[in-house]
Design a protein around this motif. Structure first.
Motif, PDB file in Angstrom:
ATOM      1  N   TRP A  39      -2.335   7.269  14.227  1.00  0.00           N
ATOM      2  CA  TRP A  39      -3.395   6.460  15.200  1.00  0.00           C
ATOM      3  C   TRP A  39      -4.711   6.717  14.028  1.00  0.00           C
ATOM      4  N   ASN A  40      -5.037   7.985  13.881  1.00  0.00           N
ATOM      5  CA  ASN A  40      -6.384   8.134  13.207  1.00  0.00           C
ATOM      6  C   ASN A  40      -6.312   7.205  11.945  1.00  0.00           C
ATOM      7  N   CYS A  41      -5.337   7.009  11.272  1.00  0.00           N
ATOM      8  CA  CYS A  41      -5.370   6.070  10.144  1.00  0.00           C
ATOM      9  C   CYS A  41      -5.571   4.753  10.617  1.00  0.00           C
ATOM     10  N   MET A  42      -5.146   4.037  11.670  1.00  0.00           N
ATOM     11  CA  MET A  42      -5.513   2.828  12.379  1.00  0.00           C
ATOM     12  C   MET A  42      -6.892   2.686  12.471  1.00  0.00           C
ATOM     13  N   PHE A  84      -2.640  -6.840   4.393  1.00  0.00           N
ATOM     14  CA  PHE A  84      -1.640  -7.082   5.761  1.00  0.00           C
ATOM     15  C   PHE A  84      -0.463  -6.143   5.792  1.00  0.00           C
ATOM     16  N   SER A  85       0.102  -5.929   4.433  1.00  0.00           N
ATOM     17  CA  SER A  85       1.231  -5.000   4.410  1.00  0.00           C
ATOM     18  C   SER A  85       0.842  -3.730   4.737  1.00  0.00           C
ATOM     19  N   ASP A  86      -0.555  -3.187   4.277  1.00  0.00           N
ATOM     20  CA  ASP A  86      -0.969  -1.901   4.515  1.00  0.00           C
ATOM     21  C   ASP A  86      -1.093  -1.641   6.301  1.00  0.00           C
ATOM     22  N   ALA A  87      -1.622  -2.597   6.684  1.00  0.00           N
ATOM     23  CA  ALA A  87      -1.788  -2.724   8.146  1.00  0.00           C
ATOM     24  C   ALA A  87      -0.391  -2.649   8.968  1.00  0.00           C
ATOM     25  N   CYS A  88       0.520  -3.441   8.674  1.00  0.00           N
ATOM     26  CA  CYS A  88       1.856  -3.663   9.154  1.00  0.00           C
ATOM     27  C   CYS A  88       2.483  -2.278   9.301  1.00  0.00           C
ATOM     28  N   ARG A  89       2.613  -1.489   8.099  1.00  0.00           N
ATOM     29  CA  ARG A  89       3.292  -0.242   8.023  1.00  0.00           C
ATOM     30  C   ARG A  89       3.011   0.580   8.875  1.00  0.00           C
ATOM     31  N   ASN A 125       6.528  -9.864  13.583  1.00  0.00           N
ATOM     32  CA  ASN A 125       5.396 -10.581  14.380  1.00  0.00           C
ATOM     33  C   ASN A 125       4.077  -9.660  14.610  1.00  0.00           C
ATOM     34  N   ALA A 126       2.980 -10.227  13.870  1.00  0.00           N
ATOM     35  CA  ALA A 126       2.243  -9.222  13.689  1.00  0.00           C
ATOM     36  C   ALA A 126       1.413  -9.151  15.006  1.00  0.00           C
ATOM     37  N   MET A 127       1.102  -9.968  15.991  1.00  0.00           N
ATOM     38  CA  MET A 127       0.488  -9.762  17.180  1.00  0.00           C
ATOM     39  C   MET A 127       1.298  -8.885  18.204  1.00  0.00           C
ATOM     40  N   GLU A 128       2.704  -8.937  18.031  1.00  0.00           N
ATOM     41  CA  GLU A 128       3.328  -8.275  18.878  1.00  0.00           C
ATOM     42  C   GLU A 128       3.499  -6.719  18.395  1.00  0.00           C
ATOM     43  N   HIS A 129       3.327  -6.307  17.120  1.00  0.00           N
ATOM     44  CA  HIS A 129       3.437  -5.232  16.449  1.00  0.00           C
ATOM     45  C   HIS A 129       1.878  -4.544  16.472  1.00  0.00           C
ATOM     46  N   PHE A 130       0.978  -5.405  16.591  1.00  0.00           N
ATOM     47  CA  PHE A 130      -0.296  -4.891  16.617  1.00  0.00           C
ATOM     48  C   PHE A 130      -0.941  -4.769  17.920  1.00  0.00           C
ATOM     49  N   GLU A 131      -0.254  -5.079  18.960  1.00  0.00           N
ATOM     50  CA  GLU A 131      -0.370  -4.884  20.517  1.00  0.00           C
ATOM     51  C   GLU A 131      -0.641  -3.402  20.701  1.00  0.00           C
ATOM     52  N   GLN A 182      -8.088   0.178  -0.504  1.00  0.00           N
ATOM     53  CA  GLN A 182      -8.970   0.659   0.300  1.00  0.00           C
ATOM     54  C   GLN A 182      -8.390   0.991   1.588  1.00  0.00           C
ATOM     55  N   GLN A 183      -7.462   0.191   2.069  1.00  0.00           N
ATOM     56  CA  GLN A 183      -6.569   0.473   3.383  1.00  0.00           C
ATOM     57  C   GLN A 183      -5.356   0.898   3.157  1.00  0.00           C
ATOM     58  N   GLY A 184      -5.212   1.017   1.620  1.00  0.00           N
ATOM     59  CA  GLY A 184      -3.769   1.883   1.252  1.00  0.00           C
ATOM     60  C   GLY A 184      -3.920   3.392   0.940  1.00  0.00           C
TER      61      GLY A 184
END
Length: 483
Positions: free
Chosen positions: A358-361, A301-306, A272-278, A375-377
């Motif tokens: 956190w800095n990566c995000m 999307f996979s880069d962001a989720c991990r 659940n992206a919204m739950e994990h990105f909260e 680029q995001q990986g």
């Protein structure tokens, strides 16, 4: 025959046929059939003795008759004052047992009466013919009743067994869902602890960012091998298309997900992206982005989720094309895939809310360019490592630690570089395998390079990837690859 005599005769008949043996049942029968308010006061001896299943008598003048070698029971007078000479009648109790086998065993105790004396009470010819001259017919009638009762019990047993099997199947799915829900709740609770507090449970995370609910054989192999090599760790497989109810994905169409769910330390959860990105910088980015316009959306999307999962829950992230060969140590680590690039295909942080993640995000959002592959990986991780360690040459810290993060050597996950990925589909000698992968935790087989080639794991080819599949994910090999 008086009303009381008729009552006793018919009641005795019913008691024998129904197999009543308890005083409470006799009282209940009296109350229902003849509305007797106080049966013990009206028929005291009859009620007490009949209920025992051994003796049957009324208020007695002479008492029961007993002869040598067998027990004789006497039904004595109720109207002795009126006709004292015609009320003598002797019965012998015959006790028959019939053992009946169904799927279980039980014994039915069956009682009936036969006549011992030719003297019959006046007005009791119906009772006499039912239990004396008609004993053969009675026996057939009783056996018919037993057969009917057996059929009834068989039907009840079959229905009950089917019900139990259904409930067992239903409960197994419910328990699986409850186990998954309780574990993700546990992860959420632990994520609220202080940044410096290590996780209480070491874990390995995998992510599926498409809606596909049937993992590829390679993905199943990756998760299975991680579970086998790390039995002390919990393996979480986050799947975007998963509804949370495993029963919605029947066999044989969804063979892979059922194979994984059968492994003791594997838990399948909904991504659940919204739950994990909260609570992370990624939430604002996710709300603005249009996936349909993104060139590499699944990868991005996979880069962001991990990043979000590791920051929130801690643990080790692995790509679904990494076959685990050895147990993973618990550590804060990154692993270069070459001298110039640090990959995000395998990374681990044992503490929650690590500032590096956190800095990566923050960098992910600030320097987002969706049209550039990686680029995001790997590019993001590489530039963040250089900032974190304040270096430009990654080789300086290869195999060393930098500000609390270990930079592992390339062969830990990438002993074969991506330009040579086809070597996984070629046969290898045993000694070459042992030498090349002697200190490898997991072999990254570069499935992204294979997307256009569509090279499958060929049974009997003797290829390196077949060797790894047979050796480290035998369940996937037998049920998905060899199947």
């Amino acid at each position: 025959m008086s009303k009381k005599q008729a009552d006793i005769v018919h009641l005795t008949h019913l008691v024998v046929l129904l197999g009543i043996r308890k005083a409470s049942q006799v009282r209940e029968l009296l109350e229902k059939m003849w509305a007797v308010g106080e049966p013990e006061r009206r028929y005291p001896d009859f009620v007490g003795v009949l209920a025992s299943g051994i003796q049957i008598r009324s208020r007695t003048v002479k008492g029961p008759m007993v002869t040598e070698g067998e027990e004789e029971l006497t039904l004595l007078e109720y109207a002795q004052e009126e006709e004292p000479a015609v009320h003598k009648h002797t019965y012998r109790v015959e006790h028959y047992k019939l053992n009946i086998k169904v799927e279980f065993y039980q014994t039915i105790h069956y009682y009936f009466f036969t006549c011992e004396s030719s003297e019959v009470m006046t007005g009791m010819s119906e009772f006499s013919s039912g239990f004396c001259g008609g004993s053969e017919a009675l026996e057939k009638h009783q056996l018919h009743n037993i057969n009917s009762m057996i059929k009834g019990w068989l039907l009840v047993f079959i229905i009950g067994a089917c019900g139990l099997l259904y409930l067992n199947w239903k409960m197994s799915n419910i328990q699986l869902i409850e186990r998954s829900n309780s574990r993700i709740s546990s992860m959420k609770e632990k994520a609220t602890t202080n940044v410096s507090t290590p996780t209480m449970e070491s874990r390995i995370l995998f992510v599926e960012t498409t809606d596909n609910m049937e993992p590829t054989p390679l993905a199943v192999c990756a998760v299975e091998s991680a579970a086998h090599q790390n039995p002390d760790k919990q393996i979480y497989y986050f799947m975007k298309g998963f509804s949370g109810n495993l029963s919605l994905y029947p066999l044989p169409e969804y063979r892979g997900i059922h194979l994984l769910s059968s492994l003791e330390n594997v838990v399948i959860l909904q991504l659940n992206a919204m739950e994990h990105f909260e609570g992370t910088p990624l939430k604002s980015w996710y709300l603005k982005i249009n996936p349909e316009k993104e060139k590499y959306w699944i990868r991005v999307f996979s880069d962001a989720c991990r990043l979000a999962l590791i920051w929130k829950y801690g643990g080790t992230y692995l790509d679904t094309d990494i076959i685990s060969l050895r147990p993973l140590p618990i550590a804060n680590f990154l692993c270069p895939e070459s001298r110039r690039s640090v990959s995000n295909g395998a990374l681990g942080f044992l503490s929650l809310h690590h500032p590096f993640m956190w800095n990566c995000m923050l960098d992910f959002v600030a320097n987002y360019i969706g049209d550039i592959w990686g680029q995001q990986g790997p590019r993001l991780i590489t530039r963040m490592v250089k900032k974190w360690c304040r270096i430009e040459n990654l080789g300086i810290f290869s195999g060393k630690e930098c500000n609390g993060i270990s930079l592992w050597t390339t062969n830990r996950f990438y002993p074969i570089p991506h330009p040579n990925w086809m070597r996984y589909n070629a046969p290898w000698k045993k000694e070459d395998i042992e030498r090349t992968f002697s200190d490898t935790y997991g072999a990254h087989v570069w499935n992204s390079k294979n997307s256009g080639k569509r090279k499958a794991i060929i049974v009997g080819s003797g290829s390196l990837i077949e060797h790894f599949s047979k050796s480290y994910c035998s369940i996937a090999y037998k049920n998905l690859i060899q199947y």
